[in-house]
Design a protein around this motif. Structure first.
Motif, short mmCIF file in Angstrom:
data_model
loop_
_atom_site.label_atom_id
_atom_site.label_comp_id
_atom_site.label_asym_id
_atom_site.label_seq_id
_atom_site.Cartn_x
_atom_site.Cartn_y
_atom_site.Cartn_z
N PRO A 282 0.81 -1.24 0.00
CA PRO A 282 0.00 0.00 0.00
C PRO A 282 0.83 1.28 0.00
O PRO A 282 0.34 2.33 -0.40
CB PRO A 282 -0.84 -0.13 1.28
N ASP A 283 2.12 1.20 0.42
CA ASP A 283 2.93 2.41 0.43
C ASP A 283 3.76 2.58 -0.85
O ASP A 283 4.57 3.50 -0.95
CB ASP A 283 3.85 2.44 1.65
N ASN A 284 3.56 1.72 -1.84
CA ASN A 284 4.24 1.87 -3.12
C ASN A 284 3.43 2.86 -3.97
O ASN A 284 2.74 2.50 -4.93
CB ASN A 284 4.35 0.51 -3.82
N GLU A 285 3.53 4.12 -3.61
CA GLU A 285 2.66 5.14 -4.19
C GLU A 285 2.91 5.36 -5.67
O GLU A 285 1.98 5.62 -6.44
CB GLU A 285 2.83 6.45 -3.41
N ARG A 286 4.16 5.24 -6.10
CA ARG A 286 4.46 5.44 -7.52
C ARG A 286 3.75 4.43 -8.40
O ARG A 286 3.13 4.76 -9.41
CB ARG A 286 5.96 5.38 -7.75
N LEU A 287 3.83 3.14 -8.01
CA LEU A 287 3.19 2.11 -8.82
C LEU A 287 1.68 2.24 -8.76
O LEU A 287 0.99 2.07 -9.79
CB LEU A 287 3.61 0.72 -8.34
N LEU A 288 1.14 2.55 -7.60
CA LEU A 288 -0.32 2.71 -7.50
C LEU A 288 -0.81 3.84 -8.40
O LEU A 288 -1.83 3.72 -9.09
CB LEU A 288 -0.71 2.97 -6.05
N ALA A 289 -0.07 4.95 -8.41
CA ALA A 289 -0.48 6.08 -9.25
C ALA A 289 -0.38 5.72 -10.73
O ALA A 289 -1.27 6.05 -11.53
CB ALA A 289 0.40 7.29 -8.93
N LEU A 290 0.71 5.02 -11.11
CA LEU A 290 0.87 4.61 -12.50
C LEU A 290 -0.24 3.65 -12.91
O LEU A 290 -0.82 3.80 -14.00
CB LEU A 290 2.24 3.94 -12.69
N ALA A 291 -0.53 2.67 -12.06
CA ALA A 291 -1.56 1.68 -12.39
C ALA A 291 -2.92 2.35 -12.58
O ALA A 291 -3.64 2.05 -13.53
CB ALA A 291 -1.61 0.62 -11.31
N ARG A 292 -3.27 3.27 -11.67
CA ARG A 292 -4.57 3.95 -11.81
C ARG A 292 -4.61 4.78 -13.09
O ARG A 292 -5.64 4.82 -13.78
CB ARG A 292 -4.81 4.83 -10.58
N ALA A 293 -3.50 5.41 -13.44
CA ALA A 293 -3.47 6.22 -14.67
C ALA A 293 -3.65 5.35 -15.91
O ALA A 293 -4.15 5.82 -16.94
CB ALA A 293 -2.15 6.98 -14.74
N LEU A 294 -3.25 4.07 -15.81
CA LEU A 294 -3.38 3.16 -16.95
C LEU A 294 -4.69 2.39 -16.93
O LEU A 294 -4.91 1.53 -17.79
CB LEU A 294 -2.21 2.17 -16.95
N GLY A 295 -5.57 2.68 -15.98
CA GLY A 295 -6.89 2.07 -15.95
C GLY A 295 -7.06 0.90 -15.00
O GLY A 295 -8.11 0.27 -14.99
N PHE A 296 -6.04 0.57 -14.22
CA PHE A 296 -6.16 -0.52 -13.26
C PHE A 296 -7.08 -0.10 -12.11
O PHE A 296 -7.12 1.07 -11.71
CB PHE A 296 -4.79 -0.89 -12.68
N LYS A 297 -7.77 -1.08 -11.55
CA LYS A 297 -8.54 -0.88 -10.33
C LYS A 297 -7.76 -1.48 -9.17
O LYS A 297 -7.24 -2.59 -9.27
CB LYS A 297 -9.91 -1.55 -10.44
N ALA A 298 -7.68 -0.73 -8.07
CA ALA A 298 -6.91 -1.17 -6.91
C ALA A 298 -7.86 -1.60 -5.81
O ALA A 298 -8.82 -0.89 -5.48
CB ALA A 298 -6.01 -0.04 -6.42
N SER A 299 -7.58 -2.80 -5.23
CA SER A 299 -8.43 -3.33 -4.16
C SER A 299 -7.56 -3.92 -3.07
O SER A 299 -6.67 -4.73 -3.36
CB SER A 299 -9.36 -4.43 -4.70
N PRO A 300 -7.79 -3.54 -1.81
CA PRO A 300 -7.03 -4.13 -0.71
C PRO A 300 -7.36 -5.62 -0.58
O PRO A 300 -8.50 -6.04 -0.80
CB PRO A 300 -7.50 -3.35 0.53
#
Length: 887
Positions: free
Chosen positions: A854-872
């Motif tokens: 959850p603290d890998n903010e760079r990858l999370l931001a990149l994934a969301r920008a590419l259309g990925f959905k993030a779920s805990p």
């Protein structure tokens, strides 16, 4: 489909037996008895319209009356009933069916198709998996399930057995039971109409209950699927194959020697080797190999050290090792001194290490520890004949813990009967391999050697040659022209032109349409020359006297050409004479005559052959087969498996042949097979090899536009390589190659500890050789790693990697991306991910997923920008998910 819903076969919560009955000697009655006697604890539903009870269990008249959809159904009813039953079960929600019924090739009543196809059509909408038809069934000791009509139950264990023969299933089950051998699962595949060998290998590769896999193989359907599944399984655990049909086949008609020599069993053997599995030739060896490989540590070398309390036992073991081509360890001064320090003066002072018949347990322990600590040995075999001086069990109790914790394999032979039974029990209980005779112990060691070699081949992922090394376009254009002209057997000059396009050295050859042109060609080349006929109706020119060597001058050439024409007219009056070829007469007295070529197997597609050449090539029969593409390591292995390999070293006054040049030529032959599948057969014979390199004297190619063979192993996908402008420089994003190992290691070392933790979810200081191989030597059919590479200071540097690993069903892929720590935040990660997403979508994957912290903010931001959905998800991680294809 591959492993989808296969788990229902092995751990079902409910089972329906359709066709269950109390009628003696029937399949339905036998299956019911086996399920009950096996102790299955789930819900059991007999189904039969004529019974209210079967074997004391309430029976249901039809499927509609079942209280729930069974997770597994076993069909024991007549062929005509099967498609409708499968359709009903699919609609109910059943996802796994065992069809024991045979005879499904009969026509169906509707649609004109077969019952088999109607069954598959009924199953497909529900993703219902079918084992069989015409199978014995399945045993899953973990679930206490015997859903078969085999005559015995299976003991629980850690070995899976998969067979294409029902008779082999029942025989093996009985054989293993008598010896106390247990199984994680026991599967009869039957006709492999749906679930096949590849599916089972895929499932068992990920099965935590299975430590090793034994496979009885009669044939392979989809070679590419089989190879990718076999390679995936062999990376995880030992896979041992007993392949039927190893008897030599009769020679078949072929246009080339390679075509005639490429027997189906030889090709299958090459596939097993390349997949990292081990082939054995007897049922007993199958069990022994599976037990040994599952119980011992991997070999790091091939030198065997032998400890014995009797010289005769040691001699038997050494003889068996020599006969099998094994290596006896040679003790160096340090090991000899270490052994002498604890052994009597009369010990053998050599390997085998005879510690004398009166040896107490401590002497065995001393010798064993010395060999385990020495770099002179890679494995140890301890032989023991019982004596009245010390009980064998005392020795076993002392040395078994040492062997169990050793860093190299230790095998035991307790020779005898009752007096060594307890010692065998101690070692067997410690999970150590135990054998009755020195010969069987050595055989087991040699199996380990073969398995280790195959495992090394498994890790080889040959790259494709690059444009500067081959001229594929010229070769393809020539092949297309010949096919358009209706040419099947390529004339020699054109065949050599194809070789030249791939950088395979060939003697200069010129075409002459008549005597005058032949004289001019010979004058240009220089005498002496060799002259050969050109005829589309003659495959082997020497068979009709169509070859004359050592032609010394113009008059001799006229005589030779006249003789060739006369012999052709006399022996084959209807054959066409299209002229002649003239080539330089090669003078290389130290050259060995070899052959190399391509053949097309109906299952595995193009294969490369190598062996002893010359006019008697088929009579000699010295050949080995490999699946393309090749690299130097694989080409060297191909050469080493022939008898002629022994002639390539120093032979009296002849210097060694240039093995690098030979292997390079074989790599190019493999690339030719991969690039131009219309080449059904190719024969380079003789291929001369000496200290100056290799030279093709003759080449013969047969084309077949309809038999373009698909490679069994996916070659390097060079079409994915693309150049990009990034941060003011040109970089290349391409699939990873095995030779990227050094750059990949440097890339890993440039990562911060934080970035490594984000990528691997743990702290790793460096990559082990096996980890590095796993990252760089991949199976492109299942996995893709795109690397961003820049040339800096003349050195290729890896800047970032994006990777996706597909599940065996090729439905979902798990991705990971990492950029060198000093380059983050400059858009490289997004560029890599965009390329990876494009690849994943084009390859047919439905979903792309990944896990991060959850603290890998760079990858999370990149994934969301590419259309990925993030779920805990559990364990505090975050799942990223991208739908690639429209639902």
């Amino acid at each position: 489909m591959t492993i989808r819903n296969l788990h229902y076969f092995f751990s079902p919560k409910s089972v329906a037996v359709i066709g269950a009955t109390d009628r003696a000697a029937s399949v339905g009655a036998t299956v019911m008895r086996n399920v009950l006697q096996g102790g299955y604890e789930g819900e059991l539903y007999p189904v039969n319209p004529h019974h209210d009870e079967v074997a004391g269990v309430p029976c249901y008249r039809n499927l509609d009356r079942l209280p729930q959809a069974p997770e597994l159904a076993v069909i024991c009813t007549p062929p005509a009933t099967v498609p409708a039953l499968v359709a009903q079960l699919g609609a109910l929600g059943t996802r796994a069916v065992i069809v024991m019924t045979a005879g499904l090739d009969a026509p169906a009543k509707q649609g004109g198709t077969t019952l088999r196809q109607a069954m598959l059509d009924a199953a497909k909408p529900h993703v219902l998996r079918i084992l069989g038809p015409n199978c014995v069934g399945l045993l899953s000791p973990r679930a206490r399930l015997n859903a078969s009509f085999a005559p015995a139950q299976a003991l629980p264990g850690r070995i899976a057995f998969v067979s294409q023969s029902g008779a082999m299933v029942t025989a093996m089950l009985d054989w293993a039971g008598a010896r106390g051998i247990g199984f994680s699962s026991f599967v009869s595949l039957g006709d492999c109409t749906d679930v096949d060998v590849g599916d089972m290998l895929d499932y068992l590769a990920g099965d935590p209950e299975t430590q090793a896999v034994m496979l009885y193989l009669e044939g392979v359907g989809d070679a590419a699927k089989f190879m990718t599944a076999a390679r995936a399984a062999a990376r995880c655990k030992p896979v041992v194959v007993l392949k039927a049909g190893s008897a030599p086949e009769g020679a078949r008609a072929a246009a080339t020697h390679t075509g005639a020599l490429a027997g189906a069993d030889l090709v299958c053997d090459a596939a097993i080797r390349r997949a990292g599995m081990l082939r054995v030739h007897t049922a007993e060896a199958l069990f022994e190999a599976a037990e040994t490989l599952a119980r011992t540590r991997p070999l790091r070398g091939e030198r065997l050290g032998i400890i014995t309390n009797g010289g005769g036992l040691g001699v038997l073991a050494a003889d068996a090792l020599a006969a099998g081509g094994g290596k006896l360890a040679v003790p160096g001064p340090d090991l000899l001194a270490r052994l002498s320090a604890g052994l009597p003066a009369t010990w053998s002072h050599a390997n085998p290490v005879d510690i004398i018949g009166d040896a107490p347990a401590e002497r065995y322990a001393h010798a064993l520890q010395a060999m385990l600590d020495s770099d002179d040995t890679d494995a140890v075999l301890m032989l023991h004949a019982p004596t009245a001086i010390v009980p064998s069990v005392e020795i076993a109790r002392l040395v078994a813990p040492m062997a169990r914790s050793a860093g190299k394999p230790v095998l035991f032979c307790w020779m005898g009967g009752v007096s060594v039974a307890a010692a065998r029990g101690v070692c067997g209980g410690a999970g150590l391999p135990v054998f009755d005779t020195p010969e069987t112990a050595v055989d087991a060691f040699l199996q380990q050697v073969g398995y280790a070699r195959n495992q090394r081949l498994l890790m080889e992922a040959p790259p494709a040659m690059h444009g500067s090394e081959v001229d594929a376009a010229t070769a393809r254009a020539l092949v297309r022209r010949l096919l358009a002209e209706g040419t099947e057997v390529v004339p020699e000059a054109e065949a050599k032109a194809i070789l030249a396009a791939y950088g395979i050295p060939a003697v200069e050859t010129r075409i002459a349409h008549n005597v005058d042109e032949a004289l001019a060609a010979a004058q240009a080349i220089g005498y002496p020359v060799a002259v050969k006929l050109r005829s589309p109706d003659v495959t082997h020119k020497s068979d009709v006297g169509g070859v004359v060597l050592d032609v010394a001058g113009p008059q001799a050439l006229r005589v030779a050409l006249d003789a060739i024409a006369s012999r052709l007219a006399r022996q084959l009056p209807h054959a066409r004479l299209d002229g002649y070829t003239v080539q330089a007469m090669v003078q290389r007295p130290a050259a060995r005559e070899l052959f190399a070529g391509i053949a097309t197997d109906p299952v595995f597609g193009p294969v490369v052959l190598f062996g002893h050449g010359g006019i008697a090539v088929e009579a000699i029969g010295d050949r080995a087969v490999a699946l393309p593409p090749l690299n130097r390591v694989l080409a060297g292995d191909l050469v080493s498996r022939t008898q002629v390999a022994k002639l390539l070293g120093q032979v009296r006054q002849w210097p060694p042949a240039d093995l690098d040049a030979l292997c390079d030529a074989l790599v190019r032959v493999g690339q030719l097979a991969a690039d131009i599948p219309e080449i059904a057969e190719m024969d380079i014979n003789p291929l001369l090899a000496d200290a100056d390199g290799v030279l093709a004297l003759d080449a013969r190619i047969r084309l077949d536009a309809a038999r373009g063979g698909k490679l069994a192993i996916t070659p390097y996908p060079r079409y994915l390589a693309r150049r990009h402008q990034w941060q003011g420089e040109t970089i290349e994003i391409r699939p990873i190659r095995p030779e990227d190992g050094a750059a990949h290691l440097a890339f890993f070392r440039a990562l911060t500890a934080e970035d490594v933790h984000y990528r691997m979810f743990t702290s790793v200081a460096s990559l082990s050789p096996s980890q590095l191989a796993r990252f760089t030597q991949i199976d492109y059919a299942r996995e893709m790693a795109l690397v961003a590479v820049a040339e800096r200071g003349g050195v290729a540097q890896t800047l970032g990697v994006a990777r996706v690993v597909a599940d065996p069903d090729h439905m979902e892929g798990e991705f990971a991306v990492i950029v060198r720590s000093d380059l983050k935040g400059q858009g490289l990660g997004r560029l890599l991910m965009e390329r990876l997403i494009d690849y994943a979508r084009a390859s047919g994957l439905q979903v792309l997923t990944g896990m991060t912290l959850p603290d890998n903010e760079r990858l999370l931001a990149l994934a969301r920008a590419l259309g990925f959905k993030a779920s805990p998800v559990q364990d505090g991680a975050v799942q990223l998910r991208l739908q690639l294809q429209a639902r």
